[in-house]
Design a protein around this motif. Structure first.
Motif, PDB file in Angstrom:
ATOM      1  N   PHE A 160     -10.073  12.602 -86.123  1.00  0.00           N
ATOM      2  CA  PHE A 160      -9.179  11.820 -85.291  1.00  0.00           C
ATOM      3  C   PHE A 160      -9.927  11.073 -84.300  1.00  0.00           C
ATOM      4  N   LEU A 161     -11.175  11.372 -83.853  1.00  0.00           N
ATOM      5  CA  LEU A 161     -11.660  10.598 -82.479  1.00  0.00           C
ATOM      6  C   LEU A 161     -12.593   9.484 -83.407  1.00  0.00           C
ATOM      7  N   SER A 162     -12.904   9.906 -84.746  1.00  0.00           N
ATOM      8  CA  SER A 162     -13.922   8.961 -85.289  1.00  0.00           C
ATOM      9  C   SER A 162     -13.113   7.802 -85.823  1.00  0.00           C
ATOM     10  N   VAL A 163     -11.615   7.695 -85.618  1.00  0.00           N
ATOM     11  CA  VAL A 163     -10.879   6.740 -85.887  1.00  0.00           C
ATOM     12  C   VAL A 163     -11.086   5.731 -84.832  1.00  0.00           C
ATOM     13  N   VAL A 164     -11.119   6.164 -83.708  1.00  0.00           N
ATOM     14  CA  VAL A 164     -11.333   5.590 -82.306  1.00  0.00           C
ATOM     15  C   VAL A 164     -12.697   4.759 -82.488  1.00  0.00           C
ATOM     16  N   ALA A 165     -13.756   5.829 -82.732  1.00  0.00           N
ATOM     17  CA  ALA A 165     -15.307   5.237 -82.794  1.00  0.00           C
ATOM     18  C   ALA A 165     -15.092   4.008 -83.909  1.00  0.00           C
TER      19      ALA A 165
END
Length: 406
Positions: A327-332
């Motif tokens: 999920f945080l790689s979507v932000v990245a």
């Protein structure tokens, strides 16, 4: 002593990226996501509906939106380094204040103010991480992912910290307040690490970013608006992922998971967040369009649906590990998209645009998921709606094309 770009070695860049990642740990890992662990005891103590429980994170997201709107002006006035550290300090103070109130309206205000400050931290930290990446282009995706993966440090720390504090305070009236205060102390510790990052940030980072912009084809400000498909997909990501992160612990409680298993689940989700910085770095470096966001959103939809399909412990673990790893790689991926397609002087504008649309999705997500969960089907139906939002977001993001030749 402040490091210069010419003398920044790979180990120094790694240490600085880890220090910067405390911005994500404070602004998201602690300030936002620790609330999932506090939702069940607060709801039981204060008699909340799921709609009101979700509204707490809606207020946090609304504050995040206001903070994101303010960030460009604040960045111009104070610079990203001062905004990063100052925002973390304010976020920590607002977290501490949440332990002093029991009325829903007061807690909604505290969640809003914490979201406001966390946006300053998150956007400023993301910009500094992107600038750090310009000093080591071959590792830019990894360094950027490490910053966002820092949220996992906050999640894991929250998972290890909140349950024992709740147990120790179980005999106290409103014992959950002690968990807010413990989390605030953790945020202050993270802010101290950010003070080191502010001191050690290479003096050449700003110059390097400016130099990079002269080497890239010029893109007009309208380029940000040409991210329409990615922005649309990102809005649905915001609405979908926050439903899971707000209510999954409550779902596990309903399914009879033990406190130990819940701690393990959330701690491993946080560890997977940290590992994701390495896992998806190549994907973020290779693709300059919406492909990374589309793939990652699709995987998140699957992770969100798994605990609905089965309450078996192995399935629950797979859900948490997959969700944390993605999920945080979507932000990245959105920051990488900006970095690949806009000149450096427009990065702050681009990152802020995605942050604003992200916040809009998060404003809708928790309350809508809570409202659905108050009806027939309960939390399971609410998480199904979150999974559908993520899959629609994946379809939209897949249509995003690069703005510049690759």
């Amino acid at each position: 002593m402040t490091m210069h770009a010419a003398t920044l070695t790979p180990p120094q860049a790694l240490r600085l990226a880890i220090a910067l990642s405390m911005g994500a740990a404070v602004s998201l890992g602690i300030t936002r996501f620790s609330y999932a662990l506090l939702l069940p005891p607060m709801r039981a103590d204060l008699g909340w509906s799921y709609t009101l429980a979700g509204a707490m994170n809606t207020a946090n997201a609304a504050g995040y939106l206001l903070g994101a709107l303010m960030t460009p002006a604040l960045m111009r006035r104070f610079g990203p380094v001062r905004l990063l550290v100052g925002g973390a300090l304010w976020a920590s103070l607002f977290m501490a204040a949440s332990g002093f109130f029991t009325s829903a309206s007061a807690l909604l205000v505290q969640r809003l103010l914490a979201g406001l400050a966390s946006a300053w931290v998150f956007v400023a930290g993301g910009l500094l991480a992107a600038r750090l990446g310009t000093l080591q282009p071959s590792r830019a995706g990894f360094l950027l992912g490490l910053y966002y993966g820092g949220t996992g440090f906050g999640i894991t720390l929250s998972a290890l910290l909140v349950p024992p504090v709740l147990q120790a305070a179980s005999g106290e009236a409103h014992g959950w307040a002690w968990a807010w205060w413990a989390l605030a102390l953790a945020s202050f510790a993270g802010t101290a690490v950010l003070g080191y990052a502010a001191h050690a940030m290479p003096g050449g980072a700003h110059a390097s970013a400016a130099a990079a912009s002269t080497q890239a084809p010029a893109v007009q400000p309208a380029g940000v608006r040409r991210f329409g498909w990615a922005l649309s997909g990102y809005a649905l990501f915001g609405a979908g992922y926050i439903g899971y992160m707000t209510f999954v612990i409550a779902l596990l409680h309903e399914q009879g998971a033990s406190p130990v298993r819940i701690t393990i689940f959330y701690a491993l989700l946080g560890v997977a967040c940290v590992a994701s910085s390495r896992l998806w770095a190549g994907l973020l470096d290779r693709f300059h369009g919406g492909q990374p966001q589309a793939l990652l959103n699709a995987l998140l939809g699957l992770a969100t649906l798994l605990p609905v399909l089965s309450a078996a412990w192995p399935v629950t673990l797979v859900s948490g590990l997959l969700f944390g790893a993605v999920f945080l790689s979507v932000v990245a991926s959105t920051t990488a998209l900006v970095r690949h397609n806009l000149p450096a002087e427009q990065w702050a504008t681009g990152i802020s645009a995605f942050t604003i649309i992200f916040a809009l999705g998060q404003i809708v997500g928790p309350t809508v998921t809570g409202w659905i969960s108050d009806g027939p089907g309960g939390l399971a139906r609410g998480l199904v709606a979150s999974a559908l939002a993520l899959w629609i977001g994946a379809a939209l993001a897949s249509r995003q094309r690069p703005l510049l030749p690759t």
